[in-house]
Design a protein around this motif. Structure first.
Motif, PDB file in Angstrom:
ATOM      1  N   ARG A 280       6.809  15.625  46.599  1.00 14.32           N
ATOM      2  CA  ARG A 280       7.936  15.119  47.347  1.00 14.32           C
ATOM      3  C   ARG A 280       7.773  15.570  48.783  1.00 14.32           C
ATOM      4  NH1 ARG A 280      12.527  14.616  42.843  1.00 14.32           N
ATOM      5  NH2 ARG A 280      12.059  12.502  42.264  1.00 14.32           N
ATOM      6  N   HIS A 281       7.026  17.033  48.954  1.00 18.43           N
ATOM      7  CA  HIS A 281       7.065  17.798  50.043  1.00 18.43           C
ATOM      8  C   HIS A 281       5.733  17.680  50.851  1.00 18.43           C
ATOM      9  CE1 HIS A 281      10.408  20.578  49.086  1.00 18.43           C
ATOM     10  NE2 HIS A 281      10.222  20.183  47.912  1.00 18.43           N
ATOM     11  N   VAL A 282       4.730  17.021  50.211  1.00 13.38           N
ATOM     12  CA  VAL A 282       3.571  16.476  51.053  1.00 13.38           C
ATOM     13  C   VAL A 282       3.733  15.442  51.944  1.00 13.38           C
ATOM     14  CG1 VAL A 282       1.187  15.742  50.791  1.00 13.38           C
ATOM     15  CG2 VAL A 282       2.208  17.197  49.014  1.00 13.38           C
ATOM     16  N   ALA A 283       3.443  16.015  53.348  1.00 12.60           N
ATOM     17  CA  ALA A 283       3.818  15.073  54.415  1.00 12.60           C
ATOM     18  C   ALA A 283       4.887  14.202  54.448  1.00 12.60           C
ATOM     19  CB  ALA A 283       2.579  14.265  54.705  1.00 12.60           C
ATOM     20  N   HIS A 284       4.532  12.860  54.655  1.00 16.61           N
ATOM     21  CA  HIS A 284       5.347  11.617  54.496  1.00 16.61           C
ATOM     22  C   HIS A 284       4.832  10.492  53.578  1.00 16.61           C
ATOM     23  CE1 HIS A 284       7.561  13.571  58.198  1.00 16.61           C
ATOM     24  NE2 HIS A 284       6.465  13.651  58.638  1.00 16.61           N
ATOM     25  N   PRO A 285       5.917   9.653  53.115  1.00 17.79           N
ATOM     26  CA  PRO A 285       5.521   8.504  52.304  1.00 17.79           C
ATOM     27  C   PRO A 285       4.231   7.774  52.664  1.00 17.79           C
ATOM     28  CG  PRO A 285       7.713   8.796  52.487  1.00 17.79           C
ATOM     29  CD  PRO A 285       7.343   9.612  53.436  1.00 17.79           C
ATOM     30  N   VAL A 286       4.037   7.506  54.282  1.00 14.86           N
ATOM     31  CA  VAL A 286       2.850   6.719  54.423  1.00 14.86           C
ATOM     32  C   VAL A 286       1.644   7.439  54.548  1.00 14.86           C
ATOM     33  CG1 VAL A 286       3.054   7.526  56.852  1.00 14.86           C
ATOM     34  CG2 VAL A 286       2.127   5.242  56.436  1.00 14.86           C
ATOM     35  N   ILE A 287       1.650   8.978  54.485  1.00 14.47           N
ATOM     36  CA  ILE A 287       0.556   9.806  53.966  1.00 14.47           C
ATOM     37  C   ILE A 287       0.149   9.719  52.839  1.00 14.47           C
ATOM     38  CG2 ILE A 287      -0.277  12.010  54.341  1.00 14.47           C
ATOM     39  CD1 ILE A 287      -0.263  10.774  56.920  1.00 14.47           C
ATOM     40  N   ARG A 288       1.324   9.888  51.839  1.00 15.20           N
ATOM     41  CA  ARG A 288       0.865  10.177  50.390  1.00 15.20           C
ATOM     42  C   ARG A 288       0.455   8.603  49.776  1.00 15.20           C
ATOM     43  NH1 ARG A 288       6.116  12.698  50.844  1.00 15.20           N
ATOM     44  NH2 ARG A 288       7.360  11.060  49.754  1.00 15.20           N
ATOM     45  N   ASN A 289       0.942   7.613  50.578  1.00 15.67           N
ATOM     46  CA  ASN A 289       0.223   6.129  50.066  1.00 15.67           C
ATOM     47  C   ASN A 289      -1.196   6.006  50.105  1.00 15.67           C
ATOM     48  OD1 ASN A 289       2.634   5.197  49.354  1.00 15.67           O
ATOM     49  ND2 ASN A 289       3.151   3.957  51.358  1.00 15.67           N
ATOM     50  N   ARG A 290      -1.931   7.083  51.065  1.00 15.59           N
ATOM     51  CA  ARG A 290      -3.150   6.935  51.219  1.00 15.59           C
ATOM     52  C   ARG A 290      -3.861   8.133  50.710  1.00 15.59           C
ATOM     53  NH1 ARG A 290      -6.826   2.968  50.856  1.00 15.59           N
ATOM     54  NH2 ARG A 290      -8.583   3.822  52.009  1.00 15.59           N
ATOM     55  N   GLY A 291      -3.201   9.359  50.773  1.00 13.23           N
ATOM     56  CA  GLY A 291      -3.967  10.470  50.419  1.00 13.23           C
ATOM     57  C   GLY A 291      -4.149  10.818  49.111  1.00 13.23           C
ATOM     58  N   THR A 292      -5.065  11.503  48.644  1.00 14.34           N
ATOM     59  CA  THR A 292      -5.343  11.657  47.354  1.00 14.34           C
ATOM     60  C   THR A 292      -5.164  12.913  46.819  1.00 14.34           C
ATOM     61  OG1 THR A 292      -7.958  12.212  47.590  1.00 14.34           O
ATOM     62  CG2 THR A 292      -7.139   9.862  47.457  1.00 14.34           C
ATOM     63  N   VAL A 293      -4.727  13.114  45.667  1.00 15.94           N
ATOM     64  CA  VAL A 293      -4.559  14.605  44.991  1.00 15.94           C
ATOM     65  C   VAL A 293      -5.783  15.466  44.888  1.00 15.94           C
ATOM     66  CG1 VAL A 293      -4.096  15.793  42.705  1.00 15.94           C
ATOM     67  CG2 VAL A 293      -2.658  13.748  43.608  1.00 15.94           C
ATOM     68  N   VAL A 294      -7.001  14.704  44.352  1.00 16.98           N
ATOM     69  CA  VAL A 294      -7.978  15.627  44.420  1.00 16.98           C
ATOM     70  C   VAL A 294      -8.627  15.682  45.857  1.00 16.98           C
ATOM     71  CG1 VAL A 294     -10.696  15.521  43.506  1.00 16.98           C
ATOM     72  CG2 VAL A 294      -8.703  14.734  42.052  1.00 16.98           C
ATOM     73  N   GLY A 295      -8.553  15.038  46.702  1.00 17.54           N
ATOM     74  CA  GLY A 295      -9.108  15.324  47.993  1.00 17.54           C
ATOM     75  C   GLY A 295      -8.264  16.248  48.561  1.00 17.54           C
ATOM     76  N   SER A 296      -6.881  16.531  48.275  1.00  9.32           N
ATOM     77  CA  SER A 296      -6.011  17.623  48.711  1.00  9.32           C
ATOM     78  C   SER A 296      -6.757  18.815  48.136  1.00  9.32           C
ATOM     79  CB  SER A 296      -4.613  17.584  48.565  1.00  9.32           C
ATOM     80  OG  SER A 296      -3.919  18.495  48.850  1.00  9.32           O
ATOM     81  N   LEU A 297      -7.037  18.755  46.869  1.00  4.81           N
ATOM     82  CA  LEU A 297      -7.579  20.091  46.330  1.00  4.81           C
ATOM     83  C   LEU A 297      -8.906  20.387  46.975  1.00  4.81           C
ATOM     84  CD1 LEU A 297      -6.834  19.317  42.759  1.00  4.81           C
ATOM     85  CD2 LEU A 297      -5.619  20.794  44.019  1.00  4.81           C
ATOM     86  N   ALA A 298      -9.837  19.288  47.181  1.00  9.32           N
ATOM     87  CA  ALA A 298     -11.172  19.643  47.729  1.00  9.32           C
ATOM     88  C   ALA A 298     -10.831  20.104  49.258  1.00  9.32           C
ATOM     89  CB  ALA A 298     -11.879  18.499  47.684  1.00  9.32           C
ATOM     90  N   HIS A 299      -9.941  19.882  49.811  1.00  4.55           N
ATOM     91  CA  HIS A 299      -9.909  20.323  51.252  1.00  4.55           C
ATOM     92  C   HIS A 299      -9.552  21.482  51.391  1.00  4.55           C
ATOM     93  CE1 HIS A 299      -9.392  19.846  55.446  1.00  4.55           C
ATOM     94  NE2 HIS A 299      -8.057  20.195  55.479  1.00  4.55           N
ATOM     95  N   ALA A 300      -8.900  22.356  50.075  1.00  5.00           N
ATOM     96  CA  ALA A 300      -8.590  23.656  49.924  1.00  5.00           C
ATOM     97  C   ALA A 300      -7.864  24.483  51.098  1.00  5.00           C
ATOM     98  CB  ALA A 300      -9.982  24.453  49.610  1.00  5.00           C
ATOM     99  N   ASP A 301      -6.728  23.727  51.625  1.00  2.00           N
ATOM    100  CA  ASP A 301      -6.278  24.250  52.771  1.00  2.00           C
ATOM    101  C   ASP A 301      -5.111  24.952  52.179  1.00  2.00           C
ATOM    102  OD1 ASP A 301      -4.351  24.614  54.757  1.00  2.00           O
ATOM    103  OD2 ASP A 301      -4.478  22.806  55.612  1.00  2.00           O
ATOM    104  N   PRO A 302      -5.000  26.267  52.462  1.00  2.00           N
ATOM    105  CA  PRO A 302      -4.023  27.305  51.860  1.00  2.00           C
ATOM    106  C   PRO A 302      -2.592  26.915  52.236  1.00  2.00           C
ATOM    107  CG  PRO A 302      -5.117  28.399  53.651  1.00  2.00           C
ATOM    108  CD  PRO A 302      -6.007  26.996  53.528  1.00  2.00           C
ATOM    109  N   ALA A 303      -2.247  26.113  53.258  1.00  2.00           N
ATOM    110  CA  ALA A 303      -1.022  25.697  53.420  1.00  2.00           C
ATOM    111  C   ALA A 303      -0.607  24.210  52.837  1.00  2.00           C
ATOM    112  CB  ALA A 303      -1.027  25.443  54.976  1.00  2.00           C
TER     113      ALA A 303
END
Length: 292
Positions: free
Chosen positions: A96-119
């Motif tokens: 619920r804290h990840v960006a905005h709904p339009v981003i969450r509709n496209r972004g992937t959970v595993v992609g976020s992990l693979a991006h490895a952003d500490p923020a």
């Protein structure tokens, strides 16, 4: 701005994707992190491997052991899954804290992990829960624990030719609760500090375990064991009641955030203490029987 030139590949099977990646390239799934990097020319891969047509990567499997998220499962799908939330509520609490709904509709959970952003929120969640990432290549598959997967800022433990195909988030034991809290300049911005908390209670409703995972305070997700100060904070108090300030102070003393253009180190350290208290208190409430 426009991205630099690149060759485009769109495989339709995992085997085809791995064959292409073996020759080099950058994976495109949701693209919510990669596309801005390309447009700002902070990344310039010679080949882009679009896995969105690959069959079998959009899975979301929920068992009593935990939640397995395929590489193409979108944030919004996991966030809205009642089955996933029943087994691992921290996923929805963080998403619920990840960006905005339009981003969450496209972004992937595993992609976020693979991006490895500490923020980012999800690496801290995986680290706190002791989850794993399943990685495939032309020579086979391996499973990497969260403690080993995040090597440095934007640096996952992936070698050229590998594809992160799934992530596993373990289920919560009985009488265990979780919570997530963060402070950002605006809702949807990267957090100045974020805290994922986990509290386990014994049969007498006293703290048996307390841990927290932090984002935006180190080069990789930071996990702290706060059991000792949490137990100290409930001495002399009735079951189910705890003073979380010792745990907050303990956490604030053990982080070493940097100054940057968004916030100073002292302010981030202050937020760590405040958010730790807040998140642990909520996690403890969620751990009470009938609350989760």
């Amino acid at each position: 701005m426009k991205p630099p030139p690149f060759d485009y590949e769109a495989p339709e099977t995992v085997a085809e994707a791995l064959d292409v990646l073996a020759e080099g390239g950058k994976v495109l799934a949701g693209g919510q992190s990669l596309i801005p990097l390309l447009n700002m020319r902070l990344a310039a891969p010679e080949r882009l491997v679009d896995i969105n047509r690959v069959a079998g990567l959009d899975t979301l499997e929920v068992t009593a052991d935990g939640v397995r998220v395929g590489a193409l499962a979108r944030h919004s799908r996991v966030e809205r899954s009642a089955e996933a939330v029943s087994v691992q509520p921290l996923l929805r609490q963080a998403l619920r804290h990840v960006a905005h709904p339009v981003i969450r509709n496209r972004g992937t959970v595993v992609g976020s992990l693979a991006h490895a952003d500490p923020a980012a929120e999800l690496p801290a969640v995986l680290a706190l829960l002791g989850g794993t990432v399943e990685v495939a290549s032309t020579v086979g598959r391996r499973v990497v624990g969260a403690a080993d997967f995040f090597v440095g800022p934007l640096e996952p433990a992936l070698v050229p030719g590998e594809l992160a195909v799934a992530a596993f988030f373990p289920a919560l034991p009985p009488q265990t609760g979780t919570a997530f809290a963060e402070v950002a300049r605006r809702h949807g911005d990267y957090a100045l500090v974020g805290v994922a908390a986990l509290v386990a209670l014994d049969d007498d409703l006293r703290v048996r375990e307390a841990r927290a995972g932090y984002l935006s305070v180190a080069d990789t997700p930071l996990v702290l064991d706060l059991t000792e100060p949490a137990v100290r904070g409930q001495t002399g108090r009735p079951p189910g009641s705890c003073d979380w300030s010792p745990a907050g102070a303990h956490a604030a003393e053990r982080v070493e955030p940097d100054d940057d253009i968004h916030a100073g180190a002292d302010y981030r350290r202050h937020l760590v203490g405040v958010l730790t208290e807040r998140a642990l208190a909520e996690a403890a409430r969620n751990a009470l029987p009938g609350e989760r």
